[in-house]
Design an enzyme around this catalytic site. Structure first.
Site, short mmCIF file in Angstrom:
data_model
loop_
_atom_site.label_atom_id
_atom_site.label_comp_id
_atom_site.label_asym_id
_atom_site.label_seq_id
_atom_site.Cartn_x
_atom_site.Cartn_y
_atom_site.Cartn_z
N HIS A 186 0.83 -1.22 0.17
CA HIS A 186 0.07 0.10 -0.06
C HIS A 186 0.78 1.27 0.00
CE1 HIS A 186 -4.32 -0.73 -0.01
NE2 HIS A 186 -4.16 -1.48 0.70
N ARG A 288 -13.80 5.47 -25.78
CA ARG A 288 -14.79 4.54 -25.26
C ARG A 288 -16.22 5.22 -25.52
NH1 ARG A 288 -11.00 3.41 -20.41
NH2 ARG A 288 -10.83 0.79 -20.61
N ARG A 325 -13.38 3.57 -30.51
CA ARG A 325 -13.92 1.92 -30.39
C ARG A 325 -15.60 2.19 -30.63
NH1 ARG A 325 -13.12 -1.08 -24.97
NH2 ARG A 325 -14.68 0.32 -24.14
N GLU A 415 -9.03 -9.03 -27.26
CA GLU A 415 -9.49 -8.96 -25.67
C GLU A 415 -9.95 -10.39 -25.41
OE1 GLU A 415 -11.68 -5.31 -24.36
OE2 GLU A 415 -12.89 -5.94 -26.32
N ASN A 438 -7.26 -5.48 -20.20
CA ASN A 438 -8.19 -5.78 -19.14
C ASN A 438 -9.01 -6.98 -19.31
OD1 ASN A 438 -7.28 -3.26 -18.57
ND2 ASN A 438 -9.04 -2.27 -19.15
N ASP A 439 -9.74 -6.98 -20.30
CA ASP A 439 -10.78 -8.06 -20.90
C ASP A 439 -9.89 -9.48 -21.25
OD1 ASP A 439 -13.29 -7.63 -20.48
OD2 ASP A 439 -13.27 -5.91 -22.05
N ARG A 449 -13.55 -9.59 -14.05
CA ARG A 449 -12.89 -8.32 -13.70
C ARG A 449 -13.63 -7.75 -12.52
NH1 ARG A 449 -13.12 -4.89 -19.15
NH2 ARG A 449 -12.50 -2.95 -17.89
N CYS A 486 -4.24 -0.95 -25.17
CA CYS A 486 -4.85 0.26 -24.61
C CYS A 486 -5.42 -0.38 -23.45
CB CYS A 486 -6.09 0.59 -25.68
SG CYS A 486 -7.27 -0.52 -26.10
C1 PEP Z 1 -9.74 -3.88 -22.23
O1 PEP Z 1 -10.64 -4.52 -21.98
O2 PEP Z 1 -8.70 -3.61 -21.96
C2 PEP Z 1 -10.42 -2.39 -22.40
C3 PEP Z 1 -9.39 -1.38 -22.94
O3 PEP Z 1 -11.50 -2.13 -22.70
P1 PEP Z 1 -12.50 -2.00 -21.60
O4 PEP Z 1 -11.70 -1.72 -20.21
O5 PEP Z 1 -13.18 -0.77 -21.90
O6 PEP Z 1 -13.46 -3.03 -21.41
MG MG Z 2 -12.42 -4.48 -23.04
#
Ligand code: PEP
Ligand code: MG
Length: 556
Positions: A186, A288, A325, A415, A438-439, A449, A486
């Protein structure tokens, strides 16, 4: 006389000032035996103390907001954990005083957490903090906590707990030094977020008394105790030089040896444009567009409304690259008029491009609005689809772009692991790829997530995720096309170097992250980034991957 100490530097910069120690944690409470007749009253006292601490933590979280709020809410829940309270009550019934019962019940919980691996072990400091607060309340002594006063200071602590750090006044804290902790603790995360220098894992910090003057070098991990006037002046000069060096790193993103990596901004709409321009974004790597739709009520916003919003973004980057996107609805972003409500597993259902292909008129309308927005502007508009699984998806999207008369490059987000594995096939249909890490992490690790319990697997340093990134970047190179990142991974300066070493061709991130990534890239050559990437991929865990990359980049 000056003493030199060395810990681990986790947040760069130089802090020179007087030590103020964190309010001492209460000592271990005495073993006090109670009469069985006193047990109900003592149990009530224990319950009141836990409830009071839980409410206090929740209130602090609400006041702090943001990420701190989540951490404090989690701590508040620890304080009210029903199993823990039952354990405390059982111990009181067996004759222990309330403070001792709390202390011992937490010790059992602590052992479980400490043994549960790196990620949960890091939560031990949070748990100890909750325990100390309850015990302090029961003993009627002051809460452990941050020093009070108006003079800037260097905060010294055994470790920092979120309940306190959330209340830190960034204007007063010159830097941190802690005995415990590591790069992902932290203290380290908070120091980086506040932008103050920090050194962790410095055992001797226990001996630093209030009022001692220290010079903390968060880049090297060195701490000078009682530096002379000349040493202070020298350190301050060095710090100014370094600061100037970082501020001097402006302009387009590139490694030290000039390998270009365009640094782009992730934005949600026109309101975010000013911050992106201010931070020197070379364009937008991810717009987005769903925010426009999610705000829009019962039906998709008209093409007119859409094209006005898109044009505001495009005009901000004349001759820059803007990657839009198309609508990514579904799963955590349901849209009643577009997505199905009744899916048992929406993250694996009809979301992203799949939802748009079911409602082609919504996609066509958006693409036409984009074509209109870009008319007459010199901008390099690129349009990409979320959640592309395979070549057929990519073809359907590219066809839709052509049918709408869009003169923009069409791309696919990677993704879904299948798209990474078969990136060359996807690239037969589209002009570029953009990795949504992220996805990609969510689907590669079967780790929702949204679910905190599996957040360990969402760590973008996971070597398996790095393998998927590498595979995608290699495929794009072989096809002579670009492949950016991204997802949030791109905003971590160290990971940005690794991603560059893996072969990605641009990085898109929150605007606040741009300066740090720009400076980190400028410090290292492409060959160093490539060595760091190889070292990270050779590791077996996210933590090891980060450490391996860090060591490789530091080696020069
Ligand atoms: C991702 O999934 O990494 C992404 C950039 O799209 P979002 O976070 O909007 O799902
Ligand atoms: Mg995504």
């Amino acid at each position: 006389m000056t003493t030199r100490l060395r810990g681990v530097g986790v947040s760069p910069g130089m802090a020179i000032g007087e030590v103020r120690r964190m309010g001492a944690a209460p000592v271990e409470p005495p073993t006090r035996r109670i009469d069985p007749a006193e047990a109900p009253a003592e149990q009530k006292r224990a319950r009141q103390a836990t409830e009071g601490v839980a409410a206090d933590l929740m209130a602090r979280g609400n006041a702090a907001g943001g990420q701190a709020q989540e951490v404090l809410r989690a701590q508040s829940m620890m304080a009210e954990d029903p199993e823990l309270i039952t354990d405390v009550e059982r111990r009181i019934a067996a004759g222990a005083g309330a403070e001792r019962a709390v202390y011992d019940a937490f010790a059992g919980y602590r052992k479980l957490l400490a043994a549960a691996g790196d990620h949960l072990a890091a939560r031990v400091a949070d748990l100890d903090d909750v325990r100390d607060r309850i015990v302090a309340r029961l003993l009627g002594v002051p809460m452990p906590g941050v020093p009070e006063g108006d003079e800037p200071y260097v905060l010294v602590a055994r470790d920092l707990a979120p309940a306190d750090t959330a209340l830190l006044d960034p204007a007063l804290v010159l830097g941190f030094v802690t005995e415990e902790g590591g790069p992902t603790s932290h203290s380290a995360i908070l120091a980086r977020a506040l932008g103050v220098p920090a050194v962790v894992a410095l055992r001797e910090a226990a001996r630093l008394a209030d009022g001692t003057v220290v010079a903390v070098d968060g880049s090297t991990g060195e701490v000078l105790v009682n530096p002379s006037a000349e040493e202070r002046a020298e350190r301050a000069r060095l710090a100014r030089e370094r600061e100037a060096e970082r501020a001097a790193v402006t302009g387009p993103g590139a490694t030290r040896d000039g390998h270009r990596v365009p640094l782009l901004a992730n934005i949600g709409g026109p309101a975010d444009v000013a911050a992106a321009v201010e931070a020197g974004a070379e364009g937008v790597g991810l717009l987005r567009t769903e925010f426009l739709f999610l705000d829009g009520g019962e039906r998709a916003p008209s093409e007119e409304v859409q094209s006005t919003a898109y044009r505001q973004v495009l005009e901000a980057f004349p001759e820059g690259r803007v990657v839009v996107r198309v609508l990514d609805a579904g799963a955590d972003k349901p849209l009643p008029y577009l997505t199905r409500g009744e899916e048992p597993n929406p993250a694996l259902g009809v979301r992203g491009l799949r939802a748009l292909l079911e409602r082609p008129e919504v996609l066509a309308g958006q693409l036409r609005a984009l074509a209109r927005a870009a008319e007459g502007l010199p901008v390099y508009l690129e349009v990409m689809a979320p959640m592309v699984a395979d070549r057929a998806d990519a073809r359907a999207f590219a066809d839709a772009c052509r049918a709408a008369g869009l003169k923009a490059k069409a791309g696919a987000m990677v993704e879904i692991p299948a798209a990474a594995l078969r990136a060359r096939s996807v690239l037969q249909e589209v002009e570029f790829l953009s990795l949504g890490t992220n996805d990609l992490a969510q689907y590669a690790f079967a780790a929702d997530r949204q679910a905190g319990a599996v957040s360990r697997l969402q760590n973008p340093w996971q070597p398996a995720l790095l393998d998927l990134v590498a595979m995608t970047a290699e495929a794009a190179k072989a096809e002579g096309k670009s492949c950016g990142v991204c997802g949030e991974a791109a905003g971590d300066p160290l990971l940005a170097c690794v991603l560059t070493g893996l072969g990605v061709t641009s990085l898109s991130m929150a605007s606040v992250a741009l300066a740090g990534v720009r400076a980190a890239l400028a410090e290292h050559t492409l060959a160093q980034c490539e060595r760091a990437a190889a070292a990270a991929r050779a590791a077996d865990s996210a933590e090891q991957a980060r450490l391996a990359a860090e060591a490789t980049l530091a080696a020069r």
